[in-house]
Each structure stands twice: as structure tokens, then as C-alpha cells.
Design an enzyme around this catalytic site. Structure first.
Site, PDB file in Angstrom:
ATOM      1  N   GLU A  32      -2.031  -3.988   0.350  1.00 31.00           N
ATOM      2  CA  GLU A  32      -3.275  -3.219   0.240  1.00 31.00           C
ATOM      3  C   GLU A  32      -4.425  -4.186   0.489  1.00 31.00           C
ATOM      4  OE1 GLU A  32      -3.543  -1.011  -3.430  1.00 31.00           O
ATOM      5  OE2 GLU A  32      -1.446  -0.393  -3.337  1.00 31.00           O
TER       6      GLU A  32
ATOM      7  N   GLU B  47       2.615  -1.761  -8.120  1.00 30.62           N
ATOM      8  CA  GLU B  47       1.936  -2.758  -8.961  1.00 30.62           C
ATOM      9  C   GLU B  47       2.538  -2.799 -10.360  1.00 30.62           C
ATOM     10  OE1 GLU B  47      -2.297  -1.927  -8.748  1.00 30.62           O
ATOM     11  OE2 GLU B  47      -2.502  -3.090  -6.923  1.00 30.62           O
TER      12      GLU B  47
HETATM   13  C1  GLA Z   1      -4.173  -0.390  -6.630  1.00 32.41           C
HETATM   14  C2  GLA Z   1      -3.013   0.534  -6.370  1.00 32.41           C
HETATM   15  C3  GLA Z   1      -3.332   1.679  -5.460  1.00 32.41           C
HETATM   16  C4  GLA Z   1      -4.704   2.176  -5.694  1.00 32.41           C
HETATM   17  C5  GLA Z   1      -5.716   1.070  -5.586  1.00 32.41           C
HETATM   18  C6  GLA Z   1      -7.139   1.546  -5.801  1.00 32.41           C
HETATM   19  O1  GLA Z   1      -4.195  -1.542  -5.934  1.00 32.41           O
HETATM   20  O2  GLA Z   1      -1.843  -0.102  -5.939  1.00 32.41           O
HETATM   21  O3  GLA Z   1      -2.389   2.677  -5.700  1.00 32.41           O
HETATM   22  O4  GLA Z   1      -4.736   2.713  -6.979  1.00 32.41           O
HETATM   23  O5  GLA Z   1      -5.452   0.124  -6.563  1.00 32.41           O
HETATM   24  O6  GLA Z   1      -7.425   1.872  -7.110  1.00 32.41           O
END
Ligand code: GLA
Ligand code: ZN
Length: 662
Positions: free
Chosen positions: A306, A145
Site C-alpha cells: 500500500e 496488517e
Molecule cells: C491500512 C490498511 C488498509 C486501509 C488503509 C487506510 O494500511 O491496510 O486496509 O485501511 O490503512 O486506512
């Protein structure tokens, strides 16, 4: 490239090795084909400089491979280990008050720091060489991210040095920089590039031109940081893909720029959120918009890297996803162009900050409702995802999402409640309510495939951009422009000649006379005798050739045009002088669509979303009920249920049905 439908994010290092085989076999049993790992595990794999220990990761990959599961590996540059920080404490970032941010969370790195770059090059080179030859490793994710907490975080000397080089490249001379930034104001003129800093905390105010360039620079820095790693990975393993887990409308790095380095875009989708104060608020339209935007990054189908699979939260938790809501959320991603859904995460973790960001399995590893619902969803819909692979919808309406305009409004929101993306979303949401398919585009995209282009808030208007919009309309396009268009040039200085909206005023058939910022009050617009609320801002215009569609019904400018339409070339330009409430936006969108002969996919009650994807010459239609009540939907006779079920006319609460039009 092999196709995958379902995957999961997995952190074997959080669990005893004895458990890994059971995890892998349960994954296979569910229908999981791909696993993402390793994006936060630097310390485990390089516990001391140059001492690489990939044995555990090798073992986990082997165990998964035995179950027929492939792997995406992340590079760990979002979490440098303590020994690196001990050796090079300066790699920790400096915030705008020049305060150091420390080890103990994640993203505690300066992306410019030469020593940090050396550490990353060493790790990624060894990692790439080790896994290049492993056939079960099919792709990479770089960092995690990017832009999440980075973006404009680091103000250290290394970042400033790069910023100065970026400015030198852009402006050539300091005299040109002074002109472009308007440094005559408040005695801000610079005698050399060395005197220029990042926009650090000041006593009061910051030069908006300096801030805009800083935001552009940090976006470029993030992309260049990604490129450095991508070059190493591609050289080592040209056949493996590179993707990145983007975050919808996050605006720090330009995803259009970052996307150029990716084989395909991925996105992290957490509709339940833990950050929204109001959990009863309807947000399916906003999530739909983010998905449509991710499709725009490469103008192709994408992955979810995700996907929410349980309650989310860190210190504070969100609501529990309702029965069937997780499958509905996953299907919404498919409905907007996702080819592959990777669920986050396999098992709720027992340690660290994310103990309550729940996985498919609870802490004790015993399958429960989330596992049951997600398993059933995967089993039923894997064949559908195979059929849909690579397909996208066909949209006649495009919405321009501009990073530059967003940055300029972040700096100067005008009205305290005004947010660029929320404003853009007023148009998107009205189209969504009418089930009209939408593509997002950037300034660099081709506008000509679209009958309608909605370009809100074209605040910074360069001559190139104006010429592109003009050509679009002259060839027959229907363009929507709004308040605060054509106000400034590309360096955030106000135009001082001509009529606002500068460079496009003749196309709009009007000139701005004055404006009113609706502080602590709302306004009213009258259209065909009906009054509708509007908010935030009112442009007061003098029309030349434009026709007035609706007028203001409040204040000293009551009776003057609020929304206009002007014929130009073979096309039309609409101008919306205010921020429309939902009812006015619905009225406007229906007028706009009628004018361009565009219809929605289906009439549905509020909360029932309809989207489509075109695959193998067939039209797949997704009908999704985001409300917790049953809803009746009238389906055309040419639509047949994809699963052969008898259509009874009603969607269950949080229910869905896929149709194929023959
Ligand atoms: C983000 C991140 C993950 C995790 C999730 C939940 O999307 O990419 O690594 O931290 O949030 O907090
Ligand atoms: Zn820095």
C-alpha cells in the site's frame, strides 16, 4: 516468479460492475500489472455458511486478465461478517477491562476462538481450492496488517487458555513460573497454572514479567494464526506466493517470526499520515528507517503493498501531498529496496470509514493530479525497477532492532518521553544525515558481515546474547551499547550479582555506579570542549579499562564519563550513557565511522537523502530532495544520470535523480 513493478489495491465490490472494464483498461494504460483484492469481502463471497459465491470475483479477475493484469487475493479474516457474529458472538474480542468489542469496524475477532478458526478454515479452504487453478491469481495475502489493533487485544477465556498452555510449555512447573515472574512480590504466587490470567486491568500496577510474557505470547499467537491459513493456501497452491502487508515498526507481532512464513515481505507506506500532529516535521529519515527495517525482515528486497496515492485520513485528514511528492515517496521505497510498488487505492471510496483515504482517482473517477503524477512516474521508471529487481544495498553498519527490548521498555519506559524505537532512531537518523547505508538486524541474525553493530538499550541480557556480542567484538567488530544494558535477565527480573551492564561489563571496560533520570530537565555533554544537549537519562560509570570520549557537564556527576570506548579482543565497545541530541549523535557517529573506516555515500545538504542498490555489478544511486526548496548537490564525476539527463547540479523542490556509478 514473474516480476511486477507496479500495482494497485482495488475494491470492485464498491463499484457497479459496468465500471470494472473501464477501470481495468485505465489501469493497463497507466502501467499497472498487478492488483490486490478481496481482503475485506467475506460477506460478499460467503453470504451464508458454506454458500460460496465467487462469481463476481471471478468476473473481476477475468476483466483484469483481459488487460494483462494479474491478481493477489487476500483472505478476509480481518472482517468476519455479521452472520458469523450472530451465530458465534463470542468470537468478538474482549479487551483488558473484560469489555466486549463489537461488530461495525474491523478486526472484531478473537484469533484464538475455536469457532472462529472453524469459520476461517472453511472459507480459506474453499477460496484456495477455487483459485488454486486460476493462473491469473499469482499470490496471497493473509488477513490484513496483522497486529493492527490485534496484538494484545483479546483477553477472553480462549486466549487465556492458550496463554496458560504457552506458559506451561515454557516453564514446565508453576514453581518455575513463580520464580521467573518474581511472584513473591505483593503476594502474587500461583498455586496452579489455572490461577494465571492475562494481564487484565488491575487496581494498580502489573507484574512486568507477566506483561512481558503476555506480549511474547500474543506475538506468537498472531504468527500461529497466520500459519494456520498459510498451511491451507500452500497445500492448495504451492506455486503461488504468500506475502503480508507489514507496518514498519509496529511491534505487536515479531516480523522476524512472521517473515519466516512469507515468500517476501511487503509494507504499507503512508508518509503523509493523518496521525502526525505536526505536518511540517521532517520525517523522511523515519520513513527511510522503516523501509530499511522491512528489508531486514527477510534480508532481501520487498514490496510495498500500500503506497500512499493521495490525501489520507479517516475522520480527520492529513495535508495534501505536494506536487511530485507522491512519486518522491514511491521512489524512496525503491531506493531502500522495494521491487514492486502497489498503490493504495485505485479510487477514493464513496462509502464507509475510509471515504477520505484517497486513491489515485477521486470519488468521481475522473483522473486528476495524483493520476497524472503516478502515471508519469510509472512510465518513466518501470525499466529502472526491472533492472533493480532483487537487488539490495551493501551496508557496513547494522542496527539491532529487538522486539523483546522494545516490549520491556513499553512496560517500563523509565523516562516518560522514552520510546525504544525513537531512541534507536537517534542513531539511525544521524547515520542517515551522513548518508551512511544501514541494515537492521535482529538478535538471531549474523552480525559478522558488519564492521559496526549499534545495539541500543540491551536491557534484557541473556547469556547467549552476551556470548554472541562478545564473539562479534573479539573478532574485530565495533559494538555500541548504551544506558540500561545488562540490567535484567530474560524474564524481566533485575540481575542481583555483578556489575551493570551485566555479562558485558568487562567488554565495556566500566561498571555502573549510579544513574539519574532527567525528569523535567535536560543535560549537557562536553566533547573536545564543545557542549551538546542530552536528555532523559544519565548513567554514572566507573571506568576500569575504557577511555572516556566525552563527559557530563551538568549535575553532581559533571566531569565523569558520558561516552566511552574500550578495546576488547580485535574490536571495540562504545558505551553511550545518555540519550543524545542530534548534534551529539552526529559527533558520535562521525567518531564511530572514522574508527571503523566507514564513509557516507555523499555529502549533501539537510533533506537530501542518498541511498544505493547494487544490481548487475553496477551501483545505482538515488539522490532525493525531501525539502520544498531547490537544493544544490555536488555529484562525483563517476556518477552518470540513469536517464541520460544532463545533470545541472540542482535538485528541484521534492525532486529526485537516479545515477549509475561506472
Ligand atoms: C491500512 C490498511 C488498509 C486501509 C488503509 C487506510 O494500511 O491496510 O486496509 O485501511 O490503512 O486506512
Ligand atoms: Zn480471545
Amino acid at each position: 516468479m514473474k516480476h511486477y513493478q507496479f500495482g494497485v489495491d482495488y475494491y470492485p465490490e464498491h463499484w457497479p460492475k459496468e465500471r470494472w472494464a473501464a477501470d481495468a483498461s485505465m489501469m493497463r494504460e497507466m502501467g499497472i500489472q498487478i492488483v490486490r483484492m478481496a481482503e475485506f469481502s467475506w460477506e460478499k463471497f460467503e453470504p451464508a455458511e458454506g454458500e460460496f459465491h465467487f462469481e463476481d470475483l471471478d468476473a473481476a479477475i477475468d476483466i483484469l486478465a483481459q488487460e494483462g493484469i494479474d491478481v493477489i487475493l487476500g483472505t478476509p479474516s480481518a472482517a468476519p461478517p455479521a452472520w458469523i457474529v450472530e451465530r458465534d458472538p463470542d468470537i468478538q474480542p474482549t479487551d483488558w477491562t473484560m469489555r466486549r468489542r463489537h461488530f461495525g469496524g474491523r478486526h472484531h475477532d478473537c484469533q484464538s476462538h475455536p469457532a472462529y478458526r472453524t469459520h476461517i478454515r472453511r472459507y480459506v479452504t474453499a477460496f484456495a481450492a477455487h483459485y488454486a487453478v486460476n493462473p491469473h491469481v499469482v499470490g496471497w495475502q493473509i488477513d490484513n496488517e496483522l497486529g493492527n489493533s490485534h496484538g494484545d487485544l483479546c483477553f477472553c477465556e480462549h486466549c487465556e487458555k492458550r496463554f496458560r498452555a504457552w506458559l506451561r510449555e515454557k516453564y514446565g512447573t508453576v514453581a518455575e513460573l513463580n520464580r521467573a515472574w518474581g511472584t513473591a512480590f505483593w503476594s502474587q504466587g500461583y498455586g496452579s497454572f489455572e490461577q494465571v490470567h492475562a494481564p487484565r486491568v488491575t487496581v494498580t500496577g502489573i507484574n512486568p514479567s507477566q506483561e512481558l510474557d503476555w506480549k511474547r505470547f500474543t506475538s506468537d499467537l498472531v504468527c500461529e494464526f497466520h500459519q494456520m491459513q498459510a498451511d491451507i493456501l500452500r497445500a492448495a497452491a504451492p506455486e503461488k506466493f504468500i506475502t503480508h502487508n507489514l507496518m514498519g515498526f509496529c511491534s505487536k507481532p515479531s516480523y522476524y517470526d512472521l517473515g519466516k512464513q512469507l515468500d517476501f515481505a511487503s509494507h504499507d507506506q503512508y508518509p503523509g499520515g493523518h496521525f502526525h500532529a505536526r505536518h511540517d516535521e521532517y520525517r523522511a529519515d523515519w520513513h527511510a528507517a522503516e523501509l530499511d527495517f522491512i528489508r531486514a525482515v527477510k534480508q532481501q528486497s520487498f514490496w510495498i503493498m500500500e503506497q500512499q496515492s493521495g490525501i489520507t485520513g479517516w475522520e480527520i485528514l492529513g495535508r495534501a501531498p505536494k506536487p511530485n511528492q507522491i512519486p518522491l515517496w514511491a521512489m524512496q521505497c525503491v531506493a531502500h529496496g522495494a521491487d514492486t510498488i502497489v498503490f493504495f487505492r485505485w479510487r477514493s471510496c464513496a462509502m464507509g470509514t475510509e471515504q477520505y483515504w484517497h486513491g489515485i482517482l477521486p470519488h468521481n473517477g475522473v483522473p486528476g493530479r495524483y493520476h497524472r503524477e503516478i502515471s508519469a512516474f510509472m512510465k518513466k521508471y518501470a525499466p529502472l525497477l526491472k533492472e533493480l529487481h532483487g537487488s539490495v544495498p551493501k551496508a557496513d553498519v547494522a542496527i539491532l532492532r529487538s522486539y523483546d527490548q522494545e516490549r520491556a521498555f513499553d512496560i517500563q519506559p523509565h523516562h516518560p518521553n522514552h520510546r525504544y524505537m525513537q531512541h534507536v532512531a537517534t542513531y539511525y537518523k544521524a547515520l542517515h544525515r551522513a548518508n551512511v547505508p544501514v541494515d537492521f538486524v535482529g538478535e538471531h541474525h549474523d552480525f559478522t558481515p558488519y564492521r559496526v553493530l549499534i545495539a541500543p538499550l540491551q536491557f534484557l541480557m541473556t547469556s547467549e546474547h552476551a556470548a554472541k556480542l562478545r564473539a562479534y567484538v573479539e573478532q574485530g567488530g565495533h559494538l555500541v551499547l548504551t544506558w540500561r544494558s545488562g540490567v535484567k535477565d530474560g524474564t524481566n527480573l533485575c540481575y542481583t550479582e555483578g556489575a551493570v551492564p551485566c555479562l558485558v561489563d568487562d567488554m565495556c571496560g566500566l561498571a555502573l555506579a549510579e544513574y539519574d533520570c532527567l525528569r523535567d530537565t535536560d543535560g549537557l555533554v562536553r566533547w573536545d570542549g564543545v557542549e551538546y544537549p542530552c536528555t532523559q537519562w544519565c548513567d554514572v560509570v566507573d571506568t576500569t579499562t575504557a577511555e572516556s570520549l566525552a563527559t557530563y557537564a551538568h549535575e553532581f556527576y559533571a566531569g565523569t564519563p558520558a561516552i566511552t570506548c574500550n578495546q576488547h579482543g580485535k574490536g571495540k565497545v562504545y558505551y553511550v550513557g545518555t540519550t543524545m541530541g542530534d548534534a551529539l549523535a552526529d559527533r558520535f557517529i562521525s567518531c564511530l565511522c572514522e574508527g571503523a573506516a566507514i564513509g557516507g555515500l555523499l555529502d549533501t545538504p539537510h533533506g537530501v537523502e542518498v541511498t544505493h542498490r547494487m544490481a548487475g555489478g553496477r551501483k545505482y544511486l538515488f539522490v532525493l530532495n525531501h525539502k520544498e526548496v531547490p537544493q544544490q548537490v555536488k555529484i562525483p564525476e563517476t556518477w552518470h544520470t540513469w536517464d541520460g539527463a544532463v545533470w545541472e547540479g540542482t535538485l528541484a523542490p521534492l525532486g529526485m535523480q537516479v545515477f549509475v556509478e561506472l
